[in-house]
Design a protein around this motif. Structure first.
Motif, PDB file in Angstrom:
ATOM      1  N   PRO A 132       0.562  -1.073   0.017  1.00 43.35           N
ATOM      2  CA  PRO A 132       0.083   0.286   0.189  1.00 43.35           C
ATOM      3  C   PRO A 132       0.778   1.158   0.026  1.00 43.35           C
ATOM      4  CG  PRO A 132      -1.049  -1.315   1.716  1.00 43.35           C
ATOM      5  CD  PRO A 132      -0.095  -1.934   1.325  1.00 43.35           C
ATOM      6  N   THR A 199      -4.995   0.549  -1.945  1.00 44.39           N
ATOM      7  CA  THR A 199      -4.301  -0.671  -3.079  1.00 44.39           C
ATOM      8  C   THR A 199      -4.986  -1.268  -3.521  1.00 44.39           C
ATOM      9  OG1 THR A 199      -2.375  -3.269  -2.393  1.00 44.39           O
ATOM     10  CG2 THR A 199      -4.676  -2.866  -0.884  1.00 44.39           C
ATOM     11  N   LYS A 201      -6.959  -4.677  -5.096  1.00 44.30           N
ATOM     12  CA  LYS A 201      -6.543  -6.252  -4.630  1.00 44.30           C
ATOM     13  C   LYS A 201      -8.140  -7.314  -4.898  1.00 44.30           C
ATOM     14  CE  LYS A 201      -2.140  -6.463  -3.471  1.00 44.30           C
ATOM     15  NZ  LYS A 201      -2.091  -5.239  -3.803  1.00 44.30           N
TER      16      LYS A 201
END
Length: 243
Positions: A132, A199, A201
């Protein structure tokens, strides 16, 4: 019930289709509605699509179709007069508005297709596809083909890192994100961690924890308590530039 701008836009598109068979461009729509940017046009089109007044035609880039028309203001005025006037006045009013009402209620021909261009969405800095990093470092605008965006509000983030390469998301790509706070297992999301770092994901639930999975076997999954993670949006598409 449509807003005034939504009503103006669908009427403008339908009138242009009736005249030329071709929808106005986003630039023409922006000018006709006196909007400051084409992103405003995109938001109006998304709202009209959600209300089933228009739709984006599948397998045809940058194409729209008008499905139905709202009632024209002049028709609504005439109908009010019918309700409040005498029987003879009502009959006259009904005859007066019969043709516009029929035109408004008839869906536009499927052959009337838009050839729209690009829209601008906010570009909020860089987002890590590895570990991150701080999200939303700044804000500018990114021009995006309208065909890449679905309904809803969107923004873009520049990808930094390689942990999503096996999902086809590369360093330097622009991730196009639809704003939402809800995600299902297996969806690619922007996850904001402890309100400071973000982030990109795969989102999964693992017992009482939230697991953020990379798409690169060189990286390990990240696990957090649910209170530590807030979904900021879901991946809608990827824009890649070739120099």
């Amino acid at each position: 019930m449509l807003t005034r701008k939504q009503h103006e836009l669908v009427c403008f598109i339908n009138d242009r289709l009736a005249e030329t068979g071709v929808s106005p461009s986003f630039e023409e729509m922006k000018d006709a509605l006196d909007l400051k940017s084409k992103s405003g046009v995109h938001r109006l089109i998304s709202a009209l699509e959600e209300r089933n007044f228009i739709r984006r035609l599948p397998n045809r880039a940058r194409a729209l179709e008008v499905l139905r028309m709202p009632e024209r203001p002049e028709a609504a005025t005439a109908q009010t007069a019918v309700k409040s006037g005498s029987k003879s006045e009502a009959a006259a009013s009904a005859n007066t508005v019969s043709v516009p009402n029929t035109a408004s209620a008839t869906p536009a021909s499927p052959a009337r297709i838009a050839a729209n261009d690009v829209v601008e969405i906010p570009l909020h800095g860089r987002i890590a596809a590895g570990v991150p990093i701080e999200a939303f470092e700044g804000s500018s605008m990114l021009a995006v083909p309208a065909a890449l965006l679905g309904t809803g509000e969107h923004y873009a983030l520049e990808v930094s890192g390689d942990s999503m390469v096996e999902a086809g998301i590369l360093d330097g790509d622009y991730a196009l994100i639809r704003r939402t706070e809800i995600a299902r297992d297996g969806e690619i999301v922007v996850a904001l961690i402890e309100d400071s770092e973000a982030t990109l994901k795969y989102f999964r639930r693992e017992g009482a924890m939230v697991r953020l999975d990379p798409a690169n076997r060189a990286y390990d999954p990240q696990r957090y308590a649910p209170a530590q993670v807030r979904v900021q949006g879901k991946l809608s598409g990827i824009l890649r530039r070739y120099d």
